[in-house]
Design an enzyme around this catalytic site. Structure first.
Site, mmCIF file in Angstrom:
data_model
loop_
_atom_site.group_PDB
_atom_site.id
_atom_site.type_symbol
_atom_site.label_atom_id
_atom_site.label_comp_id
_atom_site.label_asym_id
_atom_site.label_seq_id
_atom_site.Cartn_x
_atom_site.Cartn_y
_atom_site.Cartn_z
ATOM 1 N N CYS A 47 -49.365 44.575 -32.974
ATOM 2 C CA CYS A 47 -49.671 45.411 -31.813
ATOM 3 C C CYS A 47 -49.157 46.809 -32.097
ATOM 4 C CB CYS A 47 -49.028 44.839 -30.555
ATOM 5 S SG CYS A 47 -49.246 45.871 -29.089
ATOM 6 N N CYS A 54 -54.649 50.566 -26.689
ATOM 7 C CA CYS A 54 -54.425 49.509 -27.691
ATOM 8 C C CYS A 54 -54.240 50.190 -29.033
ATOM 9 C CB CYS A 54 -55.600 48.543 -27.715
ATOM 10 S SG CYS A 54 -55.533 47.328 -29.059
#
Length: 292
Positions: free
Chosen positions: A85, A220
């Site tokens: 991530c 993101c």
């Protein structure tokens, strides 16, 4: 003090609960992750970042990650473990520096996708070496009755980045990304993050994303890199630096031949302790109703 320590932070409004666990003692069940991330029942977040020494969790650590580094045990809001991530790594690195676990500057964070080199700058922005953006082919995403061609990009986790042409550009604001777009499960057997990208000008794009296991997020990190790789490819470029507008803020992505970097702000919002009674109850999986 009793209770489980936590910090809440975000990177361009992609938010996380950070749980320090230096002794690898927390039982972080899927039920607890879901409760923590619930915006009514818990603290509310897109994911959970458990802070643990890589030497304490050998079963999770890739071979290229040093035993002495801090490992980011990342879980999506649905409780699933995830490889990587980009925004989470930036928040994780900022947490380490803020709490004196790492000096400012350059160091390595361990992830399930391998070690990631980070640089924590004086202004609280963080640059992450995201590794190579690997284009693996093409596929399509379905939103409502519309089908969009996309580029498959491996960032340590799977992405499908759909670059909208000029005629479809206005659709970017109309998509309901609270619902997962349709995709080819044979191409993405473990699910996929889906990005929709619109080029605004040379060196600048806009993006929205549906993250698997979460829903639409305000930003993101790996998704911005996948989006830029796809956008550059559509304009017949293999490398470049692009400013990415997300609903949560601006990020800078640089694509090189063998790697990529992501730079953006981080914010540590608050720290505290979870009540022990809440932690105990949150760890219980809901009972399965029996049919009569």
């Amino acid at each position: 003090m009793s209770g489980v320590e936590f910090t809440k932070g975000h990177g361009t409004q992609n938010d996380f609960v950070v749980l320090p666990d230096r002794g690898d003692a927390l039982e972080l069940t899927s039920a607890r992750v879901r409760a923590l991330c619930d915006r009514r029942e818990g603290l509310g977040a897109d994911g959970v970042l458990r802070v643990v020494r890589s030497s304490r969790t050998d079963q999770l650590v890739p071979a290229d990650t040093a035993d002495s580094c801090w490992f980011m045990d990342y879980r999506n809001a649905d409780g699933s473990a995830v490889e990587m991530c980009g925004n989470g790594v930036r928040v994780f690195a900022s947490y380490l520096v803020h709490h004196g676990l790492q000096p400012p500057g350059e160091f390595v964070v361990g992830t399930r996708a391998g070690g990631r080199r980070v640089v924590v700058h004086d202004d609280a922005t963080v640059t992450v070496d995201m590794g190579r953006a690997v284009v693996t082919g093409r596929s399509s995403a379905v939103v409502g009755d519309a089908v969009f061609d996309g580029v498959c990009v491996d960032m340590g986790n799977p992405h499908l980045a759909c670059v909208l042409d000029a005629s479809a550009g206005d659709l970017l604001d109309e998509f309901d990304l609270g619902v997962a777009p349709g995709y080819d499960a044979q191409v993405f057997p473990n699910g996929v993050n889906v990005e929709f990208v619109r080029t605004l000008a040379p060196g600048r794009v806009r993006m929205r994303v549906h993250e698997r296991g979460v829903g639409e997020t305000r930003s993101c990190g790996t998704g911005t890199v996948a989006a830029v790789a796809a956008a550059l490819g559509e304009s017949h470029q293999r490398t470049g630096t692009v400013l990415v507008e997300t609903p949560g803020g601006l990020l800078t992505v640089t694509i090189e031949e063998m790697t990529s970097t992501l730079t953006g702000p981080t914010v540590l919002v608050a720290s505290g302790r979870l009540a022990e009674s809440w932690w105990r109850e949150a760890g219980r999986e809901p009972a399965v109703a029996r049919s009569s």
